[in-house]
Write an enzyme that holds these catalytic residues in place. Sequence first.
Site, PDB file in Angstrom:
ATOM      1  N   ARG A  77       0.841  -1.191   0.000  1.00  0.00           N
ATOM      2  CA  ARG A  77       0.000   0.000   0.000  1.00  0.00           C
ATOM      3  C   ARG A  77       0.879   1.244   0.000  1.00  0.00           C
ATOM      4  O   ARG A  77       2.023   1.204   0.452  1.00  0.00           O
ATOM      5  CB  ARG A  77      -0.901   0.032   1.230  1.00  0.00           C
ATOM      6  CG  ARG A  77      -2.049  -0.970   1.199  1.00  0.00           C
ATOM      7  CD  ARG A  77      -2.974  -0.808   2.413  1.00  0.00           C
ATOM      8  NE  ARG A  77      -2.278  -1.091   3.641  1.00  0.00           N
ATOM      9  CZ  ARG A  77      -1.872  -0.175   4.501  1.00  0.00           C
ATOM     10  NH1 ARG A  77      -2.102   1.112   4.291  1.00  0.00           N
ATOM     11  NH2 ARG A  77      -1.240  -0.522   5.606  1.00  0.00           N
ATOM     12  N   TYR A 205      -1.131  -3.613  -7.044  1.00  0.00           N
ATOM     13  CA  TYR A 205      -0.992  -4.335  -5.773  1.00  0.00           C
ATOM     14  C   TYR A 205      -2.303  -4.381  -4.976  1.00  0.00           C
ATOM     15  O   TYR A 205      -3.021  -3.381  -4.872  1.00  0.00           O
ATOM     16  CB  TYR A 205       0.125  -3.699  -4.914  1.00  0.00           C
ATOM     17  CG  TYR A 205       0.086  -4.241  -3.510  1.00  0.00           C
ATOM     18  CD1 TYR A 205       0.625  -5.491  -3.216  1.00  0.00           C
ATOM     19  CD2 TYR A 205      -0.588  -3.561  -2.495  1.00  0.00           C
ATOM     20  CE1 TYR A 205       0.514  -6.022  -1.957  1.00  0.00           C
ATOM     21  CE2 TYR A 205      -0.706  -4.081  -1.223  1.00  0.00           C
ATOM     22  CZ  TYR A 205      -0.161  -5.320  -0.960  1.00  0.00           C
ATOM     23  OH  TYR A 205      -0.284  -5.857   0.287  1.00  0.00           O
ATOM     24  N   LYS A 214      -9.660  -2.410   1.825  1.00  0.00           N
ATOM     25  CA  LYS A 214      -9.294  -1.250   2.640  1.00  0.00           C
ATOM     26  C   LYS A 214     -10.080   0.001   2.202  1.00  0.00           C
ATOM     27  O   LYS A 214     -10.496   0.800   3.032  1.00  0.00           O
ATOM     28  CB  LYS A 214      -7.790  -0.984   2.566  1.00  0.00           C
ATOM     29  CG  LYS A 214      -6.927  -2.162   3.005  1.00  0.00           C
ATOM     30  CD  LYS A 214      -7.226  -2.638   4.411  1.00  0.00           C
ATOM     31  CE  LYS A 214      -6.169  -3.636   4.896  1.00  0.00           C
ATOM     32  NZ  LYS A 214      -6.492  -4.169   6.233  1.00  0.00           N
ATOM     33  N   HIS A 234     -10.981  -2.234  11.724  1.00  0.00           N
ATOM     34  CA  HIS A 234      -9.867  -3.082  11.290  1.00  0.00           C
ATOM     35  C   HIS A 234      -9.683  -4.188  12.341  1.00  0.00           C
ATOM     36  O   HIS A 234      -8.715  -4.192  13.086  1.00  0.00           O
ATOM     37  CB  HIS A 234      -8.617  -2.198  11.181  1.00  0.00           C
ATOM     38  CG  HIS A 234      -7.479  -2.839  10.455  1.00  0.00           C
ATOM     39  ND1 HIS A 234      -6.202  -2.333  10.513  1.00  0.00           N
ATOM     40  CD2 HIS A 234      -7.418  -3.922   9.647  1.00  0.00           C
ATOM     41  CE1 HIS A 234      -5.407  -3.097   9.773  1.00  0.00           C
ATOM     42  NE2 HIS A 234      -6.114  -4.050   9.241  1.00  0.00           N
ATOM     43  N   SER A 256      -0.553  -3.656  12.065  1.00  0.00           N
ATOM     44  CA  SER A 256       0.012  -4.691  11.202  1.00  0.00           C
ATOM     45  C   SER A 256       1.203  -5.363  11.886  1.00  0.00           C
ATOM     46  O   SER A 256       1.823  -4.809  12.786  1.00  0.00           O
ATOM     47  CB  SER A 256       0.434  -4.085   9.868  1.00  0.00           C
ATOM     48  OG  SER A 256       1.382  -3.080  10.095  1.00  0.00           O
ATOM     49  N   CYS A 258       1.222  -7.869  13.910  1.00  0.00           N
ATOM     50  CA  CYS A 258       0.988  -8.360  15.268  1.00  0.00           C
ATOM     51  C   CYS A 258       0.337  -9.739  15.268  1.00  0.00           C
ATOM     52  O   CYS A 258       0.032 -10.284  16.317  1.00  0.00           O
ATOM     53  CB  CYS A 258       0.112  -7.377  16.045  1.00  0.00           C
ATOM     54  SG  CYS A 258       0.957  -5.835  16.445  1.00  0.00           S
ATOM     55  N   ASP A 283      -9.680  -9.708   9.320  1.00  0.00           N
ATOM     56  CA  ASP A 283      -9.142  -8.363   9.050  1.00  0.00           C
ATOM     57  C   ASP A 283     -10.124  -7.223   9.297  1.00  0.00           C
ATOM     58  O   ASP A 283      -9.717  -6.172   9.756  1.00  0.00           O
ATOM     59  CB  ASP A 283      -8.633  -8.299   7.611  1.00  0.00           C
ATOM     60  CG  ASP A 283      -7.717  -7.106   7.354  1.00  0.00           C
ATOM     61  OD1 ASP A 283      -6.910  -6.783   8.253  1.00  0.00           O
ATOM     62  OD2 ASP A 283      -7.806  -6.501   6.275  1.00  0.00           O
ATOM     63  N   ARG A 375       1.965 -12.223  -0.437  1.00  0.00           N
ATOM     64  CA  ARG A 375       0.594 -12.493   0.036  1.00  0.00           C
ATOM     65  C   ARG A 375       0.011 -13.781  -0.507  1.00  0.00           C
ATOM     66  O   ARG A 375       0.424 -14.279  -1.547  1.00  0.00           O
ATOM     67  CB  ARG A 375      -0.318 -11.343  -0.445  1.00  0.00           C
ATOM     68  CG  ARG A 375       0.055  -9.980   0.088  1.00  0.00           C
ATOM     69  CD  ARG A 375      -0.515  -9.771   1.459  1.00  0.00           C
ATOM     70  NE  ARG A 375       0.030  -8.592   2.114  1.00  0.00           N
ATOM     71  CZ  ARG A 375      -0.593  -7.967   3.115  1.00  0.00           C
ATOM     72  NH1 ARG A 375      -1.772  -8.386   3.539  1.00  0.00           N
ATOM     73  NH2 ARG A 375      -0.025  -6.932   3.701  1.00  0.00           N
TER      74      ARG A 375
HETATM   75  O1  TSX Z   1       1.060 -14.032  15.554  1.00  0.00           O
HETATM   76  C1  TSX Z   1       1.705 -13.953  16.602  1.00  0.00           C
HETATM   77  N1  TSX Z   1       1.039 -14.101  17.804  1.00  0.00           N
HETATM   78  C2  TSX Z   1      -0.442 -14.277  17.838  1.00  0.00           C
HETATM   79  C3  TSX Z   1      -0.802 -15.654  17.616  1.00  0.00           C
HETATM   80  C4  TSX Z   1      -1.996 -16.167  17.900  1.00  0.00           C
HETATM   81  N2  TSX Z   1       3.053 -13.712  16.551  1.00  0.00           N
HETATM   82  C5  TSX Z   1       3.745 -13.488  15.284  1.00  0.00           C
HETATM   83  C6  TSX Z   1       3.743 -11.999  14.992  1.00  0.00           C
HETATM   84  C7  TSX Z   1       4.181 -11.654  13.618  1.00  0.00           C
HETATM   85  C8  TSX Z   1       3.054 -11.693  12.634  1.00  0.00           C
HETATM   86  C9  TSX Z   1       3.771 -13.675  17.712  1.00  0.00           C
HETATM   87  N3  TSX Z   1       5.068 -13.445  17.946  1.00  0.00           N
HETATM   88  C10 TSX Z   1       3.132 -13.845  18.942  1.00  0.00           C
HETATM   89  C11 TSX Z   1       1.736 -14.087  19.006  1.00  0.00           C
HETATM   90  O2  TSX Z   1       1.168 -14.261  20.071  1.00  0.00           O
HETATM   91  N4  TSX Z   1       4.066 -13.721  19.924  1.00  0.00           N
HETATM   92  C12 TSX Z   1       5.241 -13.477  19.285  1.00  0.00           C
HETATM   93  C13 TSX Z   1       6.536 -13.261  19.967  1.00  0.00           C
HETATM   94  C14 TSX Z   1       7.234 -14.614  20.128  1.00  0.00           C
HETATM   95  C15 TSX Z   1       7.985 -15.102  19.094  1.00  0.00           C
HETATM   96  C16 TSX Z   1       8.607 -16.344  19.227  1.00  0.00           C
HETATM   97  C17 TSX Z   1       8.477 -17.059  20.423  1.00  0.00           C
HETATM   98  C18 TSX Z   1       7.712 -16.544  21.443  1.00  0.00           C
HETATM   99  C19 TSX Z   1       7.094 -15.317  21.299  1.00  0.00           C
HETATM  100  N5  TSX Z   1       9.163 -18.277  20.537  1.00  0.00           N
HETATM  101  C20 TSX Z   1       9.324 -19.041  21.668  1.00  0.00           C
HETATM  102  O3  TSX Z   1       8.900 -18.684  22.721  1.00  0.00           O
HETATM  103  C21 TSX Z   1      10.026 -20.301  21.497  1.00  0.00           C
HETATM  104 MN    MN Z   2      -5.346  -5.338   7.703  1.00  0.00          MN
END
Ligand code: TSX
Ligand code: MN
Length: 596
Positions: A77, A205, A214, A234, A256, A258, A283, A375
Amino acid sequence: MTSSPSAPPSTNQHLLSWVTEMAQLTKPDHIVWCDGTEAEKQRFTELSVKEGILEPLNAEKLPGCFLHRSNPNDVARVEHLTFICTPTKEEAGPTNNWMAPKDAYDKLGKLFDGSMKGRTMYVIPYVMGPLGSPMSKVGVELTDSVYVALNMRIMTRMGKAALDMLGASNDFNRGLHCTLDVNPERRFICHFPQDNTIWSVGSGYGGNVLLGKKCLALRIGSYLGKKEGWLAEHMLILGVESPEGEMTYVAAAFPSACGKTNFAMMIPPKRFKGWKIWTVGDDIAWMRVGEDGRLFAVNPEFGYFGVAPGTSNESNPNAVTTVSRDTIFTNVAKTPDGDVWWEGKDGPIPPELIDWKGQPWSSKSTEKAAHPNSRFTAPAQNNPALSKFYDDPAGVPISAIIFGGRRATTVPLVMQAFNWLNGVFFGSTLGSETTAAATGKVGVVRRDPFAMLPFCGYNMGEYFQHWLSMQSKITNPPKIFLVNWFRKSKDGKFLWPGFGENMRVLKWIVDRARLRVGGQETLFGWVPRAGDLDLSGLNIPSEQVDEATNIDLAEWKNELTSLDEFFGTIGDTMPKALKLNRDLLLARIEAVEAAG
Ligand code: TSX
Ligand code: MN
């Protein structure tokens, strides 16, 4: 005359005259009305393969899947080229780019003039939301891109059903898109909320050209929501089913990166035997007040346009299944046997690949094989965890709203707002800490209130006020929560395991919403007491959980200073109630400090 797929299948005069007018402007060689049938999909797919727009993938491993590579200058975007074209600049507010409607129509009109010469204009009627729902909206997108037509077929209820729903009405979103020569100098995404119109040029895109998502469901949608008394957000929507079969629906907003899609498709850990998460949407949520005073949500979309990198059997098994057939991949890497690959996929890194630009790649390469924003476009029906109510015209009743950010410090694992104002305050404070890669500055919070900063179609302060004002209409309101899966220890390690283990937090949220679990009042909200969060079978030290859930007043004092600065950028539409809430919290911290 024999019936041809190109003959207008509609007698709606508003629609026909607008299509004619836009065709006179863009001057396509052909006009094709999309009907949404399987036969049409076959034709469009064959044409795309012939023209090199889609590349077939291994039909045994990935039946019905194709790969598209966008222009390398056109992979995301473009917020700096996205405009809200309201009569006054104040209506768009200080957080949006603004162009006067006449200037925008003139400027883009020149770019559209003759832009489809030698090309085909696809007329794509579509519905955002379940068919027959009072919340659903009809849009029609005119585009010169068969890739857009194929993606819209996955992401929306497209074709005849939309024309049937529209009938003779003039109430539909008018979307016009032309790819042009994909030159960033001639790329604009313009929204005309008062005209229910979207004009997009110069990009191919997803977020810039799949106008239902969006552009309509969020930017135009939020404007209509304000005008008509509902919420376009969102947010993912999920259902939590207990072993006894009790269903609780929650909606959740995260900026984004998360993991919204991961959360929407989460699989509970072993300890939660018999619990099940059902995806309604990943989303966008459209929410309105039902007759019983509860908030009801529908997912306006029909598919998932998700980020591929990081998607694996570790992070999201349901997404892996979802993208295993009938999926369009954009800008991922390809293996020699026609499989797809991206960073963070399961298994060993293949020694040789074709990268997202179509170039040979080896595991010694320093460049990424898949674009970080690559994507998948996949049908919702592929999701093993799809809620049976995803298509329900009434929507699902929302018991809890969750706001989340990516914060290394300050924000605890979970906290419940005292009341609606406090909850709207949570939403207004959302943000993510920047990582070194993005800006070079680590630990700076980039605010993204309600995860809506790039998607609000009007003045952000008025948007906050709309949320505050909804309280009087929602007589049976959801409880509001703030979560943070990303808090880190002093030595930089994530404190909470996240992913499926988030079920433990979600269970507390469900039980709080249903008034059957304890909590502790703090200055900022209710938090779980020791023992309130079910931590059985979780192999991490209890001090680590304490650190993840801790509230540090010194950190919060800094947070409130940072928020004061941020609220200042919203301008004079910033609701006084939210500023006063911030001041109140500061006064209470200072009182605690004074008491020593
Ligand atoms: O999606 C994530 N979530 C929600 C899942 C239901 N991610 C990935 C974010 C990028 C898109 C996460 N990353 C989450 C999370 O709850 N937490 C984390 C941080 C994290 C990354 C790796 C580990 C732990 C926490 N690994 C170990 O503990 C081994
Ligand atoms: Mn979104």
